[in-house]
Design a protein around this motif. Structure first.
Motif, short mmCIF file in Angstrom:
data_model
loop_
_atom_site.label_atom_id
_atom_site.label_comp_id
_atom_site.label_asym_id
_atom_site.label_seq_id
_atom_site.Cartn_x
_atom_site.Cartn_y
_atom_site.Cartn_z
N MET A 43 0.87 -1.26 -0.08
CA MET A 43 0.00 -0.09 -0.03
C MET A 43 0.86 1.31 0.03
O MET A 43 0.61 2.19 -0.71
N GLU A 46 2.39 1.77 -3.30
CA GLU A 46 1.25 2.21 -4.34
C GLU A 46 0.83 3.60 -4.05
O GLU A 46 0.54 4.24 -5.06
N ALA A 47 1.06 4.18 -2.89
CA ALA A 47 0.76 5.42 -2.72
C ALA A 47 1.74 6.62 -3.10
O ALA A 47 1.49 7.57 -3.45
N ARG A 53 2.40 7.59 -9.21
CA ARG A 53 1.58 7.06 -7.78
C ARG A 53 1.42 8.36 -7.05
O ARG A 53 0.34 8.60 -6.42
N THR A 57 -2.17 10.05 -5.83
CA THR A 57 -2.35 10.19 -4.30
C THR A 57 -2.90 11.72 -4.10
O THR A 57 -4.21 11.89 -3.60
N ALA A 300 -3.76 8.91 0.18
CA ALA A 300 -2.67 7.70 -0.11
C ALA A 300 -3.64 6.59 0.11
O ALA A 300 -3.36 5.45 -0.68
N SER A 303 -6.00 5.86 -2.96
CA SER A 303 -5.26 5.53 -4.28
C SER A 303 -4.57 4.41 -4.05
O SER A 303 -4.37 3.38 -5.21
N ALA A 304 -4.17 4.04 -2.83
CA ALA A 304 -3.28 2.59 -2.79
C ALA A 304 -4.42 1.54 -2.76
O ALA A 304 -4.19 0.50 -3.46
N ILE A 308 -4.12 -1.88 -5.03
CA ILE A 308 -3.61 -2.88 -4.55
C ILE A 308 -4.47 -4.16 -4.99
O ILE A 308 -3.91 -5.54 -4.92
#
Lengths: 344, 298
Positions: A43, A46-47, A53, A57, A300, A303-304, A308
């Motif tokens: 996570m 990914e954020a 990325r 976010t 964050a 967006s994560a 995921i």
């Protein structure tokens, strides 16, 4: 010395709900057979891992900044407004209509009229509950919660029938004209003017809250309405003003979401930004810095969460669980109350 | 007409169950915004247990326990950590909805709808003799046990609150917490019990939606009915009978919107009626209070 201790305690106050939420999330992940550490590591990557990325976010944080601000403005004055969500819908719809109907106008003019109208509509929407609270003592939590349902239902009715885009199967308005779209700074991402407006407003709020007389007065009203009344502050008018301001910010958030990202109004287009905004304001203790950090954190998370699911098979709902848990524990008092009876 | 009355009764049941729970909770001093989450969890628990055991009673028991347990946890956070009840309630709605969907995806690989094999639904009982009476037959006969239970709870709750020691203590907990503490009782424990009761009732309300009406679980099954129940007990203020009338009114709206849709009246607008009514009731009460206050001064 005591000042440092106090600061440390305040940081602890703000961090603890998040820590508890992370632990609860870990338990849920563990119980359903995932490795919590792996998921959280993914996570974070990914954020924040890489420019695209981070851009996503920031895009996710944009509506949250304003919705957190909308909640903070009201809470700080002791008005427990949970109705920014409804304003987000109304502001979004009116901005989409203006962006479509006035499509032939020069771009800055369309954008300006859409943003201003959306803020007006949002402010007007909460004028009623503000007056009812100030003059009749009507519980604003319940009235604004009910108004949310009404705003969501009315907007989805409007785009289902009277305003449905021709040839569109889902409940949405026609797309706005290209001139109504907010300029983007990092294409293809949606980071653009919307983020700038949001950050500027939060910073302005920070200055107002700390440096201005009216900012001080509204805080005083929130801390003690009786004392404020005694020193001659018009408490009722402050309630109404802060409620309307909160609604205007909510409406503006909806407009920015439409003009900057979605480019049309779609029924049910907020995944509960209003409630996330409440969590952000509570977690950030209604301060400008708190709203900035909180919006970034929840941005964050979302967006994560949205990616995921693609890279692991962890359901996106883990984000919802974390968000709900933060909200629950953001209002819990872990040390014995120090005689305060504040509602939030 | 008979079919409409029957449908209206059916739609009233979940609202009434949750509203009675919420009413008792509110009298005990806690406004329960989390009813929706307890309803959703109860609906899922009923479907899962009904399909596993093939029995209706275990399913209802599971819904009751799951709803009650969520209510208790929510209450403990509110009463023991002095947390704001509204925010905690909203947080529970978000977290539990997330948890339910997370579990359905991770454990069963389904999203949205869960329809396991062998779900046994609530039976509808016909009352011989009554069922042939026009209108009344449609209202009383052919209902399930939860409907009868919900309506039986209206006088039971009214009696409990007005005439029993427990009812008095609960009312005192909401109205005069320090007095309750002064006579050696624990107001917080009483409040927790009332929230657990509200959760259990909301759990049953969810079970009625899942194994009473549709026979499967869907994440949108409760559709804001927890908030409509909130509307009903705000409408009813402290009275179980008035709360039941509110629930009945909203049940009628629920049944009517399906029919009105056929005649061009948009369902979305009919759905807003309960919420509008709450606002009108609150403003009306505020106006009445102000008039009374002015009368006292003059």
């Amino acid at each position: 010395m005591t000042k440092t201790v106090e600061t440390l305690l305040r940081i602890e106050d703000a961090a603890l709900p998040f820590v508890i939420a992370v632990v609860i999330g870990a338990l849920v992940l563990f119980a359903t057979g995932y490795d919590p550490l792996d998921v959280y590591r993914l996570m974070i990557a990914e954020a924040f891992g890489g420019e695209s990325r981070i851009a996503s976010t920031l895009t996710a944080a944009t509506p949250l900044l304003l919705m957190g601000l909308a909640a903070a403005v009201a809470f700080r004055a002791g008005v427990f407004n949970v109705g920014a969500e409804g304003c987000f819908y109304l502001g979004g719809l009116i901005a989409a209509l203006i962006g479509y109907v006035l499509g032939a106008w020069p771009s800055p003019l369309i954008i300006l009229s859409a943003l201003v109208t959306a803020a007006l509509v949002g402010g007007l929407w909460l004028y009623g509950p503000g007056v009812a609270r100030a003059r009749l003592g009507v519980d604003e939590v319940v009235s604004t919660l009910m108004l949310n349902f009404i705003a969501i239902a009315v907007t989805s009715w409007l785009v289902d029938g009277p305003l449905l885009a021709r040839g569109s199967a889902n409940s949405a308005t026609p797309p706005i004209a290209p001139g109504a779209e907010l300029p983007r700074f990092l294409p293809p991402s949606a980071v653009g003017l919307g983020l700038v407006i949001s950050v500027v407003l939060v910073v302005l709020y920070g200055v107002w809250e700390r440096r201005s007389v009216s900012g001080f007065q509204s805080n005083l009203v929130g801390l003690s309405p009786r004392f404020s009344r005694a020193v001659g502050i018009d408490v009722g008018s402050t309630y109404i003003r802060m409620m309307v301001l909160s609604g205007a910010i909510g409406g503006l958030a909806g407009a920015i979401h439409v003009l900057g990202l979605v480019h049309r109004f779609v029924a049910g287009f907020s995944p509960g930004y209003g409630f996330t905004g409440i969590a952000i304001a509570l977690l950030g203790r209604n301060s400008a810095l708190g709203v900035l950090l909180g919006a970034l954190l929840f941005g964050a998370l979302s967006s994560a969460g949205s990616t995921i699911q693609l890279f692991s098979n962890v359901p996106i709902e883990i984000v919802q669980i974390l968000q709900g848990a933060v909200m629950i524990f953001a209002v819990a008092k872990f040390r014995t109350a120090r005689g305060g009876e504040a509602r939030a | 007409m008979d079919a409409f009355l029957h449908a209206a009764m059916l739609m009233t049941t979940p609202i009434l169950l949750a509203a009675i729970g919420g009413l008792v909770n509110r009298i005990g001093g806690l406004v329960n915004i989390g009813l929706e989450s307890m309803m959703l969890a109860g609906a899922l628990a009923a479907v899962v247990v009904s399909s596993e055991t093939g029995g209706v009673l275990p399913a209802l028991g599971a819904a009751l326990i799951v709803g009650g347990a969520i209510g208790l946890v929510m209450s403990l956070i509110i009463t023991r950590l002095a947390a704001n009840e509204i925010i905690v309630g909203l947080g529970f709605n978000i977290a539990i909805a997330g948890l339910v969907r997370f579990w359905l995806k991770s454990a069963h690989g389904v999203s949205g709808t869960f329809n396991p094999p062998g779900v046994v639904m609530l039976r509808h009982f016909d009352l011989p003799g009554v069922d042939s009476i026009p209108a009344l037959g449609a209202i009383l006969s052919g209902q399930d046990v939860l409907t009868w239970f919900a309506w039986a709870m209206v006088p039971v709750t009214a009696f409990m609150l007005a005439r029993t020691r427990l009812g008095l203590r609960l009312r005192a907990t909401g109205a005069a917490e320090t007095t309750v503490r002064a006579v050696g009782l624990s107001p917080l424990a009483l409040r927790d019990a009332s929230t657990a009761f509200a959760g259990a009732m909301a759990g049953l309300a969810g079970a009625h939606l899942s194994i009473g009406v549709v026979g499967l679980f869907n994440e949108g099954l409760t559709g804001g009915r927890g908030f409509v129940a909130l509307a009903a007990f705000y409408f009813g203020r402290a009275s179980p009978v008035r709360t039941a009338l509110g629930a009945l009114l909203f049940g009628f709206f629920d049944a009517a919107q399906i029919r009105l849709q056929g005649r061009g009246v948009p369902a979305e607008l009919v759905q807003t009626l309960p919420y509008l009514i709450v606002i009108i009731v609150l403003v009306g009460l505020g106006l009445a209070d102000r008039r009374r206050a002015k009368g006292a001064v003059l």
